[in-house]
Design a protein around this motif. Structure first.
Motif, PDB file in Angstrom:
ATOM      1  N   ARG A  61      -7.528   6.512  -4.375  1.00 38.02           N
ATOM      2  CA  ARG A  61      -7.844   7.737  -5.117  1.00 38.02           C
ATOM      3  C   ARG A  61      -9.113   8.401  -4.576  1.00 38.02           C
ATOM      4  NH1 ARG A  61      -9.793   6.752 -10.824  1.00 38.02           N
ATOM      5  NH2 ARG A  61      -8.165   5.189 -10.850  1.00 38.02           N
ATOM      6  N   SER A  66      -4.376  -2.932  -8.431  1.00 42.72           N
ATOM      7  CA  SER A  66      -4.981  -1.836  -9.199  1.00 42.72           C
ATOM      8  C   SER A  66      -6.277  -1.363  -8.518  1.00 42.72           C
ATOM      9  CB  SER A  66      -5.220  -2.251 -10.655  1.00 42.72           C
ATOM     10  OG  SER A  66      -6.238  -3.219 -10.716  1.00 42.72           O
ATOM     11  N   LEU A  67      -7.001  -2.282  -7.872  1.00 45.12           N
ATOM     12  CA  LEU A  67      -8.221  -1.874  -7.162  1.00 45.12           C
ATOM     13  C   LEU A  67      -7.880  -1.043  -5.920  1.00 45.12           C
ATOM     14  CD1 LEU A  67     -10.315  -5.170  -7.486  1.00 45.12           C
ATOM     15  CD2 LEU A  67     -10.665  -3.029  -8.725  1.00 45.12           C
ATOM     16  N   ASN A  78      -5.377   0.982  -5.733  1.00 50.69           N
ATOM     17  CA  ASN A  78      -5.112   2.325  -6.274  1.00 50.69           C
ATOM     18  C   ASN A  78      -6.404   3.125  -6.396  1.00 50.69           C
ATOM     19  OD1 ASN A  78      -2.423   1.762  -6.591  1.00 50.69           O
ATOM     20  ND2 ASN A  78      -2.585   1.234  -8.763  1.00 50.69           N
ATOM     21  N   ILE A  79      -7.452   2.457  -6.903  1.00 50.13           N
ATOM     22  CA  ILE A  79      -8.735   3.144  -7.094  1.00 50.13           C
ATOM     23  C   ILE A  79      -9.304   3.562  -5.740  1.00 50.13           C
ATOM     24  CG2 ILE A  79     -11.135   2.820  -7.858  1.00 50.13           C
ATOM     25  CD1 ILE A  79      -9.940   1.038 -10.143  1.00 50.13           C
ATOM     26  N   TRP A 137     -18.310   5.707  -8.645  1.00 52.83           N
ATOM     27  CA  TRP A 137     -17.557   5.190  -9.797  1.00 52.83           C
ATOM     28  C   TRP A 137     -18.096   3.828 -10.215  1.00 52.83           C
ATOM     29  CZ3 TRP A 137     -14.158   0.832 -10.004  1.00 52.83           C
ATOM     30  CH2 TRP A 137     -13.426   0.721 -11.196  1.00 52.83           C
ATOM     31  N   CYS A 144     -17.771   1.596  -6.869  1.00 55.41           N
ATOM     32  CA  CYS A 144     -17.341   2.169  -5.601  1.00 55.41           C
ATOM     33  C   CYS A 144     -18.419   3.165  -5.184  1.00 55.41           C
ATOM     34  CB  CYS A 144     -15.987   2.859  -5.770  1.00 55.41           C
ATOM     35  SG  CYS A 144     -15.307   3.406  -4.208  1.00 55.41           S
TER      36      CYS A 144
END
Ligand SMILES: [Zn+2]
Length: 287
Positions: free
Chosen positions: A87, A80-81, A83-84, A233, A280
């Motif tokens: 993005r 999931s990290l 994915n971030i 973020w 981030c």
């Protein structure tokens, strides 16, 4: 208190205030940004001895009670990290992980086409990442980073910055090796969170000499800004007020279990709240 431990590594303010003592360690807090740190840290020789096999696998010691058993959960979390990170469009898909533990993050990134390399202070964990997962991992602290200036798209430090004797040096090194517009991503305990404030010295992440620095969101923002990054973020793990691993939980069990229900933590995570903060930041200007 010597000069290296008397000014705040995040905002530069002088004269931190004594917070409390836990075991033989003195914790102090910056009045400017809330950063908390150990004012009498262990020597580098002592630090070397802290990250042996028992730290990762022995439930009777501080640290993890079985890191290898967490593999599935860790891999899902790291996916999931990734994915971030994707993005936020890094300059390329190359990543250096500082403090890569057994290499589960790097292995997930590699499966998704990233070029990966790791650095790990613990010889035991580095050997695991190399021998079991075939990853390119060096042993040592940030002084072992050999990447050329502006050569990497992303640097990550998951649950690592709190362990470092000099977090500022690590962030500056990340800045130096990152390409323009490169990303630095990290996670760490949030000492300004509700659960940290409720639990105080009984907070499960209050573990000197392993954890030497305890950041607030404000101190992280200031450290990033002073090191040439802009934060793009921030998120949280969704654990609010409760602390399931505290040696002395401060909430009644019924309230704790209510706050730790998956639907509740999901909602808090959506709001960006939690006792672990994720960040981030993008390389912006001269450090
Ligand atoms: Zn400060």
């Amino acid at each position: 208190m010597n000069a290296s431990t008397s000014s705040c590594r995040a905002c530069g303010a002088e004269e931190p205030k004594f917070l409390f003592q836990t075991g033989s360690y003195r914790l102090v807090r910056c009045a400017g940004c809330g950063l908390v740190w150990v004012s009498n840290p262990p020597s580098s020789e002592e630090l070397q001895g802290l990250y042996n096999e028992a730290y990762w696998e022995d439930p009777a010691t501080e640290g993890y009670s079985g890191y290898a058993r967490l593999e599935r959960e860790k891999r899902m979390h790291f996916a999931s990290l990734i994915n971030i990170l994707e993005r936020f469009r890094p300059p390329d898909k190359s990543v250096l992980e500082i403090g890569c533990a057994y290499g589960y993050f790097l292995d997930e990134a590699k499966k998704r086409g990233w070029r990966v390399r790791g650095l790990e202070f613990s010889p035991y964990a580095a050997a695991f990442a190399r021998d079991r997962l075939g990853l390119d991992v060096s042993v040592g602290g940030i002084e072992q980073i050999t990447e050329a200036a502006e050569s990497v798209g992303v640097v990550v430090m998951w649950d690592v910055i709190e362990h470092l004797p000099d977090p500022t040096a690590a962030v500056r090194t990340a800045w130096r090796i990152l390409k323009p517009q490169g990303l630095l991503a990290l996670s760490t305990g949030d000492v300004g969170s509700l659960s940290a404030r409720i639990h105080g010295r009984c907070w499960s992440l209050m573990t000197p000499p392993w954890h030497l620095f305890y950041f607030t969101r404000r101190s992280l923002r200031l450290l990033m800004r002073r090191s040439g990054f802009s934060v793009i973020w921030m998120g949280g793990d969704g654990v609010v007020a409760a602390d399931p691993a505290s040696p002395r939980p401060r909430l009644p069990p019924w309230l704790s279990s209510l706050l730790l229900r998956p639907s509740v933590t999901r909602a808090f995570r959506f709001l960006g709240w939690g006792s672990v903060v994720f960040l981030c930041a993008r390389k912006s200007s001269a450090a």
